[in-house]
Structure formats: structure tokens, C-alpha cells
Write an enzyme that holds these catalytic residues in place. Sequence first.
Site, short mmCIF file in Angstrom:
data_model
loop_
_atom_site.label_atom_id
_atom_site.label_comp_id
_atom_site.label_asym_id
_atom_site.label_seq_id
_atom_site.Cartn_x
_atom_site.Cartn_y
_atom_site.Cartn_z
N ASP A 105 0.79 -1.23 0.00
CA ASP A 105 0.00 0.00 0.00
C ASP A 105 0.82 1.28 0.00
O ASP A 105 0.30 2.36 0.31
CB ASP A 105 -0.96 0.01 1.20
CG ASP A 105 -2.20 -0.82 0.93
OD1 ASP A 105 -2.61 -0.92 -0.24
OD2 ASP A 105 -2.77 -1.37 1.89
N ASP A 166 -7.00 -4.70 -4.28
CA ASP A 166 -6.69 -3.33 -3.86
C ASP A 166 -5.45 -2.77 -4.54
O ASP A 166 -5.32 -1.56 -4.72
CB ASP A 166 -6.45 -3.26 -2.34
CG ASP A 166 -7.39 -4.11 -1.51
OD1 ASP A 166 -7.76 -5.20 -1.97
OD2 ASP A 166 -7.72 -3.70 -0.39
#
Length: 383
Positions: A105, A166
Site C-alpha cells: 500500500d 486493492d
Amino acid sequence: MVGTEEQQWLDDLIAKIETKMAWVSDKSRDKIPYTTIDGTHDDRSVHNPSGTVTDGINWWTNGFWGGMMWLMYHATGEQKYKDIASISEDKLDKSFDDFYGLHHDVGFMWLLTSVANYKLTNNPDSRKRGLHAATLLAGRFNPVGGFIRAWNDLEGDDTRGWAIIDCMFNIPLLYWATEETGDPRFSQIANTHADTAITAFVRSDGSVNHIVEFNPFQGGIVRTHGGQGYEVGSSWTRGQTWALYGFMMSYHHTGKTEYLDTAKRIAHYFISNIPEDGVISVDFRQPPEPQREDDTAAAIAACGLIEIAKTVQTYDRKIYLGAALKLLKALESRSDWTKQSDAIVQKGSSSYHADIHHQPIIYGDYFFMEAIFKLKGNDLYLW
């Protein structure tokens, strides 16, 4: 981008956003918020509620507050928003030092802070931070399986072969790194991951898996996991939006029609599941009770649908733009415009099986604002 009948609604809504952000930004200027506690932003830059290495300053959402400030700076030209955004960016340097708390991320964290800063101000330190983060992300690539590994080692699970939908939002950091340096390795990794995601994550009906486990040594799919959705084979709505908008991001950087077509296929599935009231559940395949909703998924979906609308002809544009407007109007009616809460969007859910539901989560506000500024035009594209 909207018609004359919607323009007044849009102008009024932008005014409401600017009014709320004017005082919230001052109140939370030294924070990196994730949620609210009794209406007041928490601060992940000093608070680590789980006590884990990936929480606190290393929490994956820590770029969104800075991103909101850059959106406001671009929209208003007010210096204070630039200054507040820089506070977040400087604080995140500690994450580079910690290292062990970082994972896939890093795109969420530094695209909306350092890369945004560099795009707007040409700050050389911000460029360095962005390229540092891109190099960390590229290092997570598994060339045998053609995917970027998700997370780090998790207790009780062998995650060496895990990839998640994601990550479609993180690979724009790699596209940017190639565009900035001319080194094709970054975009090659991004393209390979996106190509793998089309075949491994996107189902024939346009729904998507959240977690796909590959054999990290030989490649090939081992199994799928339900992840943050209701169960294996279900349809976690925020995961649908990571895919819907995420493939549009890859299309934006590459022009490959395969990515646009994939985004459309996911969008058609998503649109077909939007209920009459425009309120999105946590999982499209969850049981009727308890009713669990996720307004953040609606905001992200709206962004992706607006991006698709930009690429199609007039008739098709109404399909995507109409769905986006339905979601955004439902969000406006459910949001908080008072001083009782530092957040705008109020009913986010991190996952179906989370302990807490229907709470403000910072990316709900970010994507709601991004979508509204997209409708206005001349928006700041940070991905």
C-alpha cells in the site's frame, strides 16, 4: 461535466465541501486521521490502536488526508492547504525509517502526498520520496506468478503467494515512476500485475475476488479467499470498486483497451446491483440481515464511473454518469455537514466481518471529494 439541470446542485455541494474543509483542516492540521472518535478526528501519526508494526504512522490510509488537502489546494488556491498537506508528507518519512511496517500500500501512502506535491510544486524532495516508494513496491513483484505480493507475513497464514485487488490502486505509482524516470521496469511490473488481475481476479459476471493465492515458487492459482467480503465467492463492494476504478487508472496510463473493457465489465456488474436508494452494502452477496453498508464503496465507484463516462459517446455516457450521480446524491443526503463531526461521509465499513460498522473512514471523504471535483472539471488527477 454535468448538464445544466445538475449544475446548481453541484455548485451548492462544492460550496458545502469548501465550508466544511475550511474549519476541519484547521482543527486537524497536525493530524493524519483515519476515523473519528466522538466526532473528532483521531491521529494515526501518534496513535497505534492495534499495536502492530503496520498500524500507527505506517497505516495504509495515511496518504488520504494529505490528498484531501491537495484537492482543496488545487480547487481554492489557498496556501494553508498546501502547508497542511506538507505536514503529513514530512511525518511519513518515519515510515521509510521503520521499513518493516510497509507493504503493497505504499502507492496509497505516497501518490496522494509526495507525488501530488511534486506534480504541483516540483519539490525535489517529494520526487525522491515518490521514487523511493515506487522502488519498494517494485521489489514486491513475484516474476514467476506475475503479481505484486500483498501484505507481509501474517500470523497463522502463509501469505507469500497472496495478491489482492486493492493493489490496482498502488500500481499507478509504478506508472508514474516510469513516466518520471524513463525506466520501463516500473511500468512493466504494473502492466504484468494488471494483466494477471484480469484473468485471476475478475469473474465472468464482472464481480471480482478480493484475495487470490498463487504458488509463489511456480506460479498458478492455488485458491481464492473471501478476505474483507462475506465469504469465498462473494462480492465485497469496495473490492469491486478497487477493480472498477483501478483498471481505469491502468487505462489512463497505458491506453490499453483491455483495461478499459475490463473496467466497463466490472462497472456493468456494479451498476446492476445498485439499489433504488443508491445505498451500497458491504457485500453484494451478503445476507439481508444484518444490514451492513459501506458508503466508501459508493464514493470510489462514483470516481471510476465518471472516468469511464469520459471515454464513451453521449448515450453510453448517461449510463455511467447517471449511476455516479445516483451514488453521490445518496451520499450527500447521508453525510454530515455540521460541526458535530470532523468527517463528511459517515457510514464506512472496513470489511463485512469487522467489529465496527457504519463509521467515518478517511478515504470515504477523499473519494467523495475527488468525485465531486471530477464533475466540476479541471480536476486534479492524483493517480
